[in-house]
Scaffold this active site. Structure first.
Site, short mmCIF file in Angstrom:
data_model
loop_
_atom_site.label_atom_id
_atom_site.label_comp_id
_atom_site.label_asym_id
_atom_site.label_seq_id
_atom_site.Cartn_x
_atom_site.Cartn_y
_atom_site.Cartn_z
N SER A 116 37.55 43.45 38.25
CA SER A 116 36.43 42.57 38.61
C SER A 116 36.77 41.15 38.17
O SER A 116 37.62 40.96 37.30
CB SER A 116 35.17 43.03 37.88
N TYR A 121 30.64 45.53 29.88
CA TYR A 121 31.28 45.59 31.21
C TYR A 121 32.55 44.74 31.20
O TYR A 121 33.59 45.17 31.67
CB TYR A 121 30.29 45.12 32.27
#
Ligand code: NDP
Length: 246
Positions: free
Chosen positions: A141, A154
């Site tokens: 990501s 995350y």
């Protein structure tokens, strides 16, 4: 972008980027194995791919369980007649401040985003090493490159995906295995829906009226990496919406 004759296993194929990647790989000629927990979704997707003339098998899998992750890779190999690509896409993004966070959310992210990816990769490597070729595509990501308040754990998992992928690449590249990291910016999928309601509101207001990417935009990046000639290893692809600043 031709993947004729290739055999590719994709985790998290029941929605979003994984589903789009499975369809794109099948459209490019690959036989695909679809892994996710929601059996109805991957069975419907496999039927749709087969109706369109492709080849797909649905393998219900929780990648956070090492035995299931290993079985996914083994069954993909057996049922597709080989395994020359693994797309580690399954992931969860549960945001919010560290202080007061429900720690089960941390465990879910670590179990899926990190351990699930490790288990599947570990199971696939022997086959690829023996064949002297293979692709491991890890979906990280933008959050694996830029940390932000409210995204700490995350961020940690996606940073880990990047670090692991580069170290693995150095270990296996001379054995013919290519390792690719895909780093999407904001993509319109079900990812945000897993968050607590107040966090969903905060995420949506942070992105305002930005036009997110579609899952197909990322699927094309995956197929681009997979379809390169064998002497070309695409190590990293970062794709943001044009109006995403960070
Ligand atoms: P979705 O929520 O639409 O898809 C997530 C997929 O992961 C689903 O297919 C889900 O299937 C699967 N999954 C979750 N937990 C497990 C598990 N324990 N075992 C097996 N599969 C599991 O989100 P996206 O398509 O957006 O996410 C795909 C990847 O892209 C993730 O790694 C995410 O971090 C990454 N990403 C997404 C971005 C975005 O903006 N959407 C941006 C950057 C990266 P099921 O629930 O059926 O098990």
């Amino acid at each position: 972008m031709d993947l004729t004759g290739r055999t590719i296993a994709i985790t998290g194929a029941s929605s979003g980027i994984g589903e789009a990647t499975a369809r794109a790989c099948a459209a490019a000629g690959a036989a695909v194995a679809l892994g996710a927990r929601r059996a109805d979704r991957i069975e419907a997707l496999a039927a749709r791919i087969e109706d369109e003339g492709g080849r797909a098998v649905a393998l219900t899998t929780d990648v956070a369980d090492e035995r299931q992750a290993r079985a996914f890779v083994e069954h993909a190999y057996e049922q597709l007649g080989g395994l020359d690509g693994l797309v580690n896409n399954a992931g969860v993004m549960l945001l919010g401040p560290v202080a007061g966070a429900p720690t089960d959310e941390w465990r879910r992210m670590i179990d899926v985003n990190l351990l699930g990816l490790l288990y599947c990769t570990h199971a696939a490597l022997p086959v690829m090493l023996e064949a002297g070729r293979g692709d491991v595509v890890n979906v990280s990501s933008v959050a694996g490159r830029i940390a932000a308040a409210g995204s700490a754990v995350y961020n940690m998992t996606k940073w880990g995906v990047g670090a692991f992928s580069e170290a693995l690449r150095q270990e296996v590249t001379k054995a013919g295995i290519r390792v690719t990291i895909i780093e999407p910016g904001a993509v319109s999928t079900e990812l945000v829906d897993q968050n607590r309601p107040e966090i969903q509101d905060a995420i949506r207001s942070r992105f305002g009226d930005m036009r997110p990417l579609e899952a197909d935009d990322i699927a094309r990046a995956v197929v681009y990496a997979l379809s390169q000639p064998s002497h070309v290893s695409v190590n990293e692809i970062l794709v943001r919406p044009s109006d995403q600043t960070r």
